[in-house]
Design a protein around this motif. Structure first.
Motif, PDB file in Angstrom:
ATOM      1  N   UNK A  43      -7.236   7.494  -8.261  1.00 31.84           N
ATOM      2  CA  UNK A  43      -7.285   8.100  -6.933  1.00 31.84           C
ATOM      3  C   UNK A  43      -8.415   7.492  -6.120  1.00 31.84           C
ATOM      4  N   UNK A  44      -9.523   7.197  -6.804  1.00 29.38           N
ATOM      5  CA  UNK A  44     -10.655   6.595  -6.087  1.00 29.38           C
ATOM      6  C   UNK A  44     -10.297   5.183  -5.636  1.00 29.38           C
ATOM      7  N   UNK A  45      -9.637   4.424  -6.525  1.00 27.83           N
ATOM      8  CA  UNK A  45      -9.319   3.041  -6.172  1.00 27.83           C
ATOM      9  C   UNK A  45      -8.257   3.000  -5.076  1.00 27.83           C
ATOM     10  N   UNK A  46      -7.367   3.973  -5.078  1.00 25.50           N
ATOM     11  CA  UNK A  46      -6.315   4.023  -4.063  1.00 25.50           C
ATOM     12  C   UNK A  46      -6.917   4.113  -2.654  1.00 25.50           C
ATOM     13  N   UNK A  47      -8.203   4.523  -2.574  1.00 25.26           N
ATOM     14  CA  UNK A  47      -8.887   4.560  -1.286  1.00 25.26           C
ATOM     15  C   UNK A  47      -8.749   3.251  -0.514  1.00 25.26           C
ATOM     16  N   UNK A  48      -8.670   2.102  -1.251  1.00 27.20           N
ATOM     17  CA  UNK A  48      -8.498   0.812  -0.585  1.00 27.20           C
ATOM     18  C   UNK A  48      -7.120   0.676   0.061  1.00 27.20           C
ATOM     19  N   UNK A  49      -6.142   1.394  -0.484  1.00 22.78           N
ATOM     20  CA  UNK A  49      -4.749   1.206  -0.067  1.00 22.78           C
ATOM     21  C   UNK A  49      -4.376   2.175   1.058  1.00 22.78           C
ATOM     22  N   UNK A  50      -5.233   3.226   1.231  1.00 23.77           N
ATOM     23  CA  UNK A  50      -4.873   4.298   2.151  1.00 23.77           C
ATOM     24  C   UNK A  50      -4.639   3.780   3.562  1.00 23.77           C
ATOM     25  N   UNK A  51      -5.427   2.743   3.953  1.00 24.56           N
ATOM     26  CA  UNK A  51      -5.357   2.256   5.318  1.00 24.56           C
ATOM     27  C   UNK A  51      -3.941   1.889   5.734  1.00 24.56           C
ATOM     28  N   UNK A  52      -3.163   1.302   4.831  1.00 19.67           N
ATOM     29  CA  UNK A  52      -1.786   0.938   5.170  1.00 19.67           C
ATOM     30  C   UNK A  52      -0.784   1.947   4.629  1.00 19.67           C
ATOM     31  N   UNK A  53      -0.929   2.257   3.329  1.00 19.37           N
ATOM     32  CA  UNK A  53       0.124   3.063   2.692  1.00 19.37           C
ATOM     33  C   UNK A  53      -0.067   4.551   2.910  1.00 19.37           C
ATOM     34  N   UNK A  54      -1.165   4.972   3.564  1.00 15.11           N
ATOM     35  CA  UNK A  54      -1.420   6.357   3.974  1.00 15.11           C
ATOM     36  C   UNK A  54      -1.740   7.247   2.775  1.00 15.11           C
ATOM     37  N   UNK A  55      -2.483   8.310   3.010  1.00 18.34           N
ATOM     38  CA  UNK A  55      -2.894   9.184   1.908  1.00 18.34           C
ATOM     39  C   UNK A  55      -1.711   9.779   1.154  1.00 18.34           C
ATOM     40  N   UNK A  56      -0.585  10.004   1.853  1.00 17.17           N
ATOM     41  CA  UNK A  56       0.552  10.598   1.151  1.00 17.17           C
ATOM     42  C   UNK A  56       1.474   9.540   0.563  1.00 17.17           C
ATOM     43  N   UNK A  57       1.098   8.246   0.677  1.00 22.13           N
ATOM     44  CA  UNK A  57       1.889   7.183   0.064  1.00 22.13           C
ATOM     45  C   UNK A  57       3.209   6.906   0.763  1.00 22.13           C
ATOM     46  N   UNK A  58       3.393   7.432   1.982  1.00 22.61           N
ATOM     47  CA  UNK A  58       4.689   7.256   2.660  1.00 22.61           C
ATOM     48  C   UNK A  58       4.671   6.087   3.623  1.00 22.61           C
ATOM     49  N   UNK A  59       3.464   5.488   3.820  1.00 23.12           N
ATOM     50  CA  UNK A  59       3.406   4.275   4.627  1.00 23.12           C
ATOM     51  C   UNK A  59       3.511   4.491   6.113  1.00 23.12           C
ATOM     52  N   UNK A  60       3.950   5.631   6.543  1.00 24.20           N
ATOM     53  CA  UNK A  60       3.952   5.968   7.969  1.00 24.20           C
ATOM     54  C   UNK A  60       4.900   5.131   8.812  1.00 24.20           C
ATOM     55  N   UNK A  61       5.887   4.470   8.230  1.00 25.51           N
ATOM     56  CA  UNK A  61       6.875   3.755   9.030  1.00 25.51           C
ATOM     57  C   UNK A  61       6.550   2.300   9.238  1.00 25.51           C
ATOM     58  N   UNK A  62       5.278   1.983   9.551  1.00 20.47           N
ATOM     59  CA  UNK A  62       4.889   0.603   9.815  1.00 20.47           C
ATOM     60  C   UNK A  62       4.646  -0.163   8.520  1.00 20.47           C
ATOM     61  N   UNK A  63       4.464   0.557   7.423  1.00 24.15           N
ATOM     62  CA  UNK A  63       4.223  -0.095   6.127  1.00 24.15           C
ATOM     63  C   UNK A  63       5.165   0.514   5.109  1.00 24.15           C
TER      64      UNK A  63
END
Lengths: 496, 253
Positions: free
Chosen positions: B106-126
Motif C-alpha cells: 500500500x505504501x509503494x502504491x503511493x507512486x502509482x496513485x497519480x495515474x491509477x488513482x487511489x481506488x485503482x480505477x484510473x479515472x478514465x484517462x488511465x
C-alpha cells in the motif's frame, strides 16, 4: 542585624520608612509588571497544555503552534514574572539590610523598562517563529544583550549599598543575595556568549544550555527565594533563626554544589561519560542545602503557628519552604540514574521546573510581596478574601500540576520504554494527565487575576488607610485591634 | 528663644510630633520586629540521617560515572539500547503473509496513485487496475509491465499512451509487495501472495529481455511472458516476520 542600642529603636521606623519610600517606584514596577507577565505566562501555559491533549486546538495558526507557545510560556514565566519578582525583592531587601536609602531609583526604573521591552520583543519573536529552540534560552539572540545590560543597571546599586553599609555583621540573607547578584551575570553571560557569541558545536551548545537551565534554577531563583525566606520568617514571627550555623552550612553547600549540576539532562548523549553522572551527583546533592534552609526556617516558624496562620506573608512563605523540601526530595528521585532513564524525555522535567519556579520561588515571592507592598505604598491590603482566593487557588493548582506532571511523567516514561508498542500508547498514557494540567493552569490563571488586580489597586494607592495589617482569619469589621482607621494603636498588631 | 536672624538649626523640631507622624504614616514599618539571627538550637538527629541518605544516593549516582575523565567511554553501556533484546521480545510481532505484503504494498502504491488513482480505477484517462485482466492474470506478464512500462494497447485493447518504467531502484520486496497489493485491493481478491523470491526472478527475466529498458508491448507480453513466475507458492495465512518476510518457526509463536 543584631539588636540595635535602645536609642536607635525610635529612629528605626523613620529610617525604614525612608528606605521604603526611596524604592517605591522601581519595586512596585517590578512586582506589578511581573504579576501581569505571570498572567500572560499562565495564559500561554493553558494554550500549550491544551495542545498536548487536543492538538487541533488553534492548530491552523502558525503563531500558536506548540513549539512556539510552550517556549513563549516558559520565557514569560521565567523572565517576565520570575526575574522581575526577584529584582523587586533583591533591591528592596538589600537596601533594608544595608540600611541605606536608594539613590538611583530612577536608573533602576529605567532599566526595568528596558528589561520589559527586551523580553516583550523576545516573546513576540518566539511566537513569530524566531525562537532558538533551546529550553530557557528560547528568546531570539538579539534579546540577551539588553537583558544583561539592564540586569547590571538594576542590581549594581544593590552591590553598592552592600559595600557602603554600616559595618558589622552580615546577615545570612545578604550572603544569598550577594551570591545571586554575582552568579546571574556569570552563568547568563557565559552561556549566551558560548551559544550565540562563539557558535561552537551544536553538541557543546546543548551542554551549555543544559547547564544554564539548572544554573538559573539553582544559582538564581534558589538563593533569592531562600535569602528572602531567611528575612521574612524571623521578621514576622519575631523569633531568631532556629540554628544560625546551619544556615551558613546551607549557603556554602549550595555554593559548592549547584554550579556542577545540569548535564544530567544530556545522559545518553555522546559526551564523556562522567559529565552526566557528575551532574546527577550535584543535582541530588542540591537536596542538602534545600533541606538545611527549609528545615531551619520551618523550625523557626513552628513556635509561632498562630502567626503563620494569620499572616498572608507567612502563609505563602511557609508553603514556599515546604515546596522547597519537596523540591529537594524530587531532586534525589528524578536525578538518580535508574529513574532518569525512564523520565528523561517526559513531562516530569516540566513538573520539576514548575515545582521550583512556581511552587518554591513564586510562593516566597508572593509572601514577600504581601510583606513589602504595604510598607512602600503605606496602605494595607484591601481584602483578606482576595488573598485567600489567591492562596487556595494557587496551592491547589500548583499542587495538582506538580503531582500530575511528576507522576504522569513516570507513566509516560514507562509507556515509552515499551519500544515494541506504537508511540501512540505512550502519548495515550499521558493524555489524562495533560487534561488535568490544563485544568490546574486555569485555576492558577483565576488566582493570579485576583492577585494582579489587588496589586494594581495597591499601586494606585487605593489600599486601606489603617494601622492594622490585613490578616487572614478575622474579618475586618470585628478586628480585635479596634475599629478601622484607629491608628493610635501602634504596635498591637504583630502578625504581619 | 531663637534668634529670628539665624537659620533654623535646632530645637525647632518637635521629636514627639515627628515621631507620631512617622508612626501614623508608616504603621506597617513601625510595628515591624527586629530580625535576630542568633539562634543556637540543636539540630535534630533525623536531619543528619536525611543528609546521610542524600549523600549515599548522590554517591551511588556518581559511581555510575565509571572511570573519571576517560573520554573514550562516552555512553554507559546499558543506558542507550543499541540492539533489540534477544528472545521472544525481539522485533515486531509476526503476522499473516498476505496482510504484511499488502501493508508494504500500500505504501509503494503511493507512486502509482497519480495515474491509477487511489481506488485503482484510473479515472478514465488511465487504465484501471481494478478488475484488470493483466494485473490479475499471469504474474510474469504483470511484473514485466510494472518493471518496464507499457506502450500500445492494454488488456482491454484500448491505447492510453506510454506507461513509464517503474523498475528503476525497485527491490524484489517492493515489487512483490506492490503486485500483491494490486491483486488484492480495489475489489480485486486474487488471494495469493507474490513472494519476494518470485519478484527476484521477475527482475532477472526483465533484465534478460531482448531490448531491456524499453516499454513492453502487448505482442511481446503474449509471445514471451504469458506464464506465472517461477517459485514456490506461499500460503497467504503463513505467519511471517514483517522485517525479513521469512516464515517464522511454529515454535516461536
Amino acid at each position: 542585624m543584631s539588636n540595635p542600642p535602645e536609642s536607635s529603636i525610635d529612629h528605626d521606623p523613620t529610617v525604614r520608612a525612608a528606605i521604603d519610600r526611596s524604592l517605591r517606584h522601581p519595586v512596585m514596577f517590578f512586582f506589578t509588571s511581573g504579576a501581569a507577565w505571570l498572567a500572560v505566562a499562565i495564559l500561554l501555559g493553558i494554550i500549550s497544555s491544551a495542545k498536548v491533549h487536543s492538538p487541533q486546538f488553534l492548530g491552523d495558526c502558525a503563531w500558536f503552534t506548540y513549539g512556539r507557545v510552550f517556549a513563549a510560556h516558559q520565557s514569560a514565566l521565567l523572565y517576565g514574572w520570575g526575574c522581575q519578582a526577584a529584582f523587586g525583592m533583591m533591591i528592596w531587601l538589600m537596601a533594608r539590610l544595608s540600611r541605606q536609602e536608594c539613590r538611583n531609583a530612577g536608573t533602576i526604573l529605567m532599566a526595568g523598562h528596558v528589561w520589559n521591552f527586551a523580553i516583550s520583543i523576545g516573546v513576540i519573536g518566539i511566537l513569530a517563529g524566531g525562537g532558538t529552540g533551546m529550553p530557557w534560552m528560547d528568546m531570539p539572540s538579539f534579546a540577551w544583550i539588553p537583558m544583561l545590560l539592564s540586569y547590571g543597571a538594576i542590581l549594581i546599586w544593590s552591590m553598592v549599598q552592600f559595600k557602603v553599609r554600616p559595618e558589622g555583621h552580615t546577615y545570612i540573607s545578604q550572603w544569598y543575595l550577594m551570591a545571586a547578584l554575582i552568579w546571574f551575570p556569570w552563568f547568563f553571560g557565559s552561556a549566551h556568549l558560548l551559544v550565540h557569541g562563539f557558535g561552537g558545536s551544536p553538541l557543546g551548545a546543548a551542554g551549555v544550555n543544559a547547564w544554564y537551565h539548572s544554573a538559573l534554577l539553582l544559582l538564581f531563583f534558589a538563593p533569592v527565594g531562600i535569602g528572602m525566606a531567611y528575612y521574612l520568617v524571623p521578621k514576622v514571627t519575631g523569633r531568631p533563626v532556629f540554628n544560625y550555623s546551619m544556615s551558613l552550612l546551607g549557603f556554602w553547600t549550595l555554593a559548592a554544589i549547584a554550579p556542577w549540576a545540569g548535564l544530567q539532562k544530556l545522559t545518553g548523549a555522546p559526551i564523556p561519560n562522567f559529565l552526566p553522572y557528575l551532574g546527577a551527583f550535584a543535582g541530588i546533592l542540591f537536596a542538602m542545602p534545600a533541606a538545611l534552609a527549609g528545615i531551619n526556617l520551618l523550625k523557626t516558624a513552628s513556635s509561632e503557628m498562630e502567626t503563620v496562620n494569620l499572616s498572608p506573608t507567612l502563609r505563602f512563605t511557609i508553603w514556599g519552604l515546604i515546596f522547597l523540601l519537596v523540591l529537594g526530595a524530587a531532586s534525589v528521585v528524578l536525578n538518580s540514574p535508574g529513574v532518569m532513564k525512564i523520565t528523561q524525555f517526559t513531562m516530569s522535567g516540566y513538573g520539576y521546573d514548575l515545582l521550583a519556579v512556581y511552587g518554591f520561588f513564586s510562593f516566597i515571592a508572593f509572601g514577600s510581596i504581601y510583606f513589602i507592598v504595604p510598607r512602600i505604598t503605606r496602605r494595607e491590603w484591601l481584602s483578606r478574601r482576595l488573598i485567600k482566593w489567591h492562596f487556595f487557588l494557587s496551592i491547589y493548582g500548583i499542587g495538582a500540576i506538580i503531582v500530575v506532571a511528576l507522576f504522569g511523567g513516570l507513566m509516560q516514561g514507562v509507556g515509552q520504554e515499551e519500544y515494541l508498542q506504537p508511540w501512540e500508547n505512550a502519548a495515550g498514557r499521558a493524555f489524562p494527565y495533560a487534561v488535568l494540567v490544563t485544568t490546574a493552569w486555569s485555576f492558577l490563571l483565576l488566582s493570579n487575576v485576583f492577585f494582579f488586580l489587588h496589586l494594581t489597586l495597591m499601586w494606585l494607592r487605593l489600599g486601606r488607610r489603617s494601622s492594622h495589617p490585613t490578616l487572614l482569619v478575622t474579618p475586618h469589621h470585628s478586628s480585635p485591634h479596634g475599629p478601622e482607621g484607629d491608628i493610635d494603636n501602634v504596635g498591637s498588631a504583630s502578625a504581619h | 528663644m531663637q534668634d529670628s536672624q539665624k537659620p533654623d538649626l535646632d530645637e525647632s523640631l518637635n521629636v514627639t510630633q515627628s515621631h507620631d507622624r512617622a508612626m501614623r504614616e508608616a504603621a506597617a514599618v513601625a510595628r515591624e520586629k527586629h530580625v535576630d539571627e542568633g539562634g543556637r538550637e540543636p539540630l535534630s538527629l533525623w536531619v543528619f540521617g536525611a543528609s546521610a541518605f542524600i549523600l549515599i544516593f548522590a554517591g551511588l549516582a556518581l559511581g555510575n560515572a565509571g572511570s573519571f575523565f576517560n573520554y573514550n567511554e562516552t555512553v554507559k553501556s546499558d543506558y542507550v539500547r543499541k540492539t533489540f533484546d534477544s528472545g521472544d521480545n525481539s522485533g515486531p510481532p509476526p503476522g499473516e503473509a498476505l496482510k504484511i505484503y499488502m501493508a508494504k504494498g500500500e505504501k509503494i502504491y503511493g507512486k502509482c496513485i497519480g495515474c491509477h488513482a487511489p481506488d485503482g480505477k484510473g479515472g478514465g484517462a488511465y487504465p484501471a487496475l481494478a478488475g484488470s485482466e493483466w494485473a490479475l492474470g499471469e504474474t510474469e506478464r504483470f511484473a514485466m509491465v510494472v518493471l518496464n512500462g507499457l506502450s500500445g494497447p492494454t488488456s482491454t485493447g484500448k491505447t492510453y499512451g506510454v506507461m513509464p518504467a517503474q523498475g528503476i531502484g525497485m527491490s524484489d520486496v517492493d515489487l512483490a509487495a506492490v503486485m500483491t497489493y494490486v491483486r488484492n485491493a480495489f475489489g480485486n481478491s486474487k488471494g495469493d501472495v507474490v513472494t519476494k523470491e518470485m519478484a527476484a526472478e521477475a527482475i532477472k527475466i526483465s533484465e534478460a529481455r531482448a531490448n531491456p529498458g524499453s516499454p513492453v508491448t502487448a505482442d511481446e507480453l503474449k509471445a514471451d511472458h504469458l506464464k506465472d513466475l517461477p517459485g514456490d507458492k506461499l500460503d497467504p495465512t503463513t505467519m511471517i516476520d514483517p522485517v525479513t518476510l521469512e516464515p517464522v518457526e511454529a515454535a516461536a509463536e
